[in-house]
Design a protein around this motif. Sequence first.
Motif, short mmCIF file in Angstrom:
data_model
loop_
_atom_site.label_atom_id
_atom_site.label_comp_id
_atom_site.label_asym_id
_atom_site.label_seq_id
_atom_site.Cartn_x
_atom_site.Cartn_y
_atom_site.Cartn_z
N ALA A 13 0.86 -1.20 0.00
CA ALA A 13 0.00 0.00 0.00
C ALA A 13 0.88 1.24 0.00
N ILE A 14 0.46 2.25 -0.75
CA ILE A 14 1.15 3.54 -0.72
C ILE A 14 0.20 4.57 -0.11
N ILE A 15 0.67 5.23 0.94
CA ILE A 15 -0.13 6.31 1.55
C ILE A 15 0.34 7.60 0.89
N GLU A 16 -0.54 8.26 0.17
CA GLU A 16 -0.15 9.48 -0.58
C GLU A 16 -1.40 10.33 -0.79
N PRO A 17 -1.42 11.55 -0.25
CA PRO A 17 -2.64 12.35 -0.35
C PRO A 17 -2.84 13.06 -1.70
N ARG A 18 -1.74 13.28 -2.45
CA ARG A 18 -1.85 14.11 -3.66
C ARG A 18 -2.46 13.34 -4.82
N THR A 19 -3.17 14.07 -5.68
CA THR A 19 -3.69 13.42 -6.88
C THR A 19 -2.79 13.66 -8.09
#
Length: 561
Positions: free
Chosen positions: A183-189
């Motif tokens: 899993a990658i936690i990343e807020p940006r689109t």
Amino acid sequence: MNPHKLDEKLLVCGQITPEDIDQAASAGVRLIINNRPDGEEPGQPLSADLKAKADALSIAYRYIPISGGNFDDASVMAFGDALASADGPTLAFCRTGTRATTLWALSQAGSRPTAAILSAANAAGYDLSQLRGRIETASTSSPDGPAADRPAARYDVVIVGGGAGGIATATSILKRDPKLSVAIIEPRTEHYYQPGWTMVGAGVFEPKSTCHSMASVMPKGVTWLREAAQSFQPEQNQVTTANGSVIGYRALVVAPGNMLDWDAIDGLAATLGQNGVTSNYRYDTAPYTWELVRNLREGVALFTQPPMPIKCAGAPQKAMYLSCDNWLERGVLNNIDVAFHNAGGVLFGVKDYVPALMGYVERYGIDLNFESTLIAVDGAAKTATFREKTGEVTRAFDMMHVTPPQIAPRFVADSLLADKAGYVEVDQVTMQHVRYPNIFGLGDGGSTPNAKTAAAARKQAPIVAVNLLAILKGGEPVAGYDGYGSCPLTVEKGKIVLAEFGYGGKLMPSFPKWLIDGTQPARLSWLLKSEALPWIYWNGMLKGHEWLVKPQPIERVRQAA
Ligand SMILES: Cc1cc2nc3c(=O)[nH]c(=O)nc-3n(C[C@H](O)[C@H](O)[C@H](O)COP(=O)(O)OP(=O)(O)OC[C@H]3O[C@@H](n4cnc5c(N)ncnc54)[C@H](O)[C@@H]3O)c2cc1C
């Protein structure tokens, strides 16, 4: 089929038909969970038929039937595990969607506030208020400790940050073991190719060419958790996100980059992007650099560099040389006073490249000011204040290119993972955390004393992948990092001084000297930066192709040091 969204990863709905599965496939669904026992009513599609259809479309399928209102713990756990294993959106169904929603709500107990679970269910049209007691009990009675701290999902590998280092590491891991859950936690689109911003500021690249959607760079098989990590619980192998989800892991990779501290300079944030104040360090202001450069005919142009460490230590100068080259070409350079204000004491940290750079400083008539640190900007008055040995100096400008001070991300600096400076404290050869063996750090957010560049992250990612896999198998790190980083110094449009070096400033050229002598300006290096490297970034580095960066055994790296 009329699905309702419960969270970023889960849709629920009433009974589906095989035809609905076509629709689900087009919507990107990767897992279907059936919570309705076969034979509840005449004409109900059989689970086996739905599974056959899902199989044909390569969608995972789980049958977790619930009858008689019996939501037993085994079913709740099976539902939670199924969700955690999904490599994309999940569709869960029963007759009306209530049983699927109930299983979801119970599986989330402890990882989200009860009120948030009930409110999400309510927003999707399911009133589960009668479950409040059970969710709250589950939240406080887990044998693993307080349920509020139990992970909502658990993965083999969790990566914090979907930038250059995070994505490259994910592809390198999955290339070696596609069965792992990652899993990658990343807020940006959006995902940015930041090295391209120097070229945007010089009118060479279109801004859009440096930005792709985050979805398009997420490696196949990775679960993208679209939120920000907020804290680490390394003793429990957990990360908590800004919205309160607790994510469990067997191994963790921390790659959140570094933080641009615009607010550290008084008045800067308020005037950036206007009043002649610009920076190539932001996607939205790099085009303003080019606008200022191409319109300037006379006056004062200031370029600033903050204290180290910063990402791409050459970028402040690159902006300056390319601007001067444009003014020289347009015949206006003689009317512009160009000054470089550098908080440090040298032009470039590796002395071998300094003579070539000094040649350009002289050619462009640049006034060099060392140990001169920008501390304030007055946009309306167009003045900048610097702290120097002799005191504060205020200068007027017509244009100013600012490189902001840079610090470790606060949520890392505040965590048990940080070194004294706030960066993820890893061994500089193995990239393994010095206190937590199942944690690795790389990229700009790591503590390794290399040049903070995408080139460094490109080299580090496969090393992290190999060492992390060794740890998961119960072994020790096997691959070593030599500190390689690269900084293509754009000294004029069409020529680059290609700085490539490792720990201690040791030169590490990728090409034989007869082809590219990195200490001299070269046209071929410009072609590398303007044509080859962006392509290599998007199609090589982010896709798991490890061209020129095959991991080397630790012993070989240590011997060569
Ligand atoms: C103007 C400029 C010029 C440059 N020129 C070059 C060059 O010529 N050559 C070169 O090799 N390098 C260059 N670089 C540097 C290069 O871009 C970086 O070194 C590289 O991007 C670092 O990769 P990273 O993965 O560590 O960080 P990034 O690529 O910055 O990615 C970090 C990611 O982490 C995410 N993140 C942050 N906080 C959180 C959180 N709380 N939870 C989850 N995710 C989070 C961010 O959204 C981001 O997507 C340049 C950079 C700039 C700005």
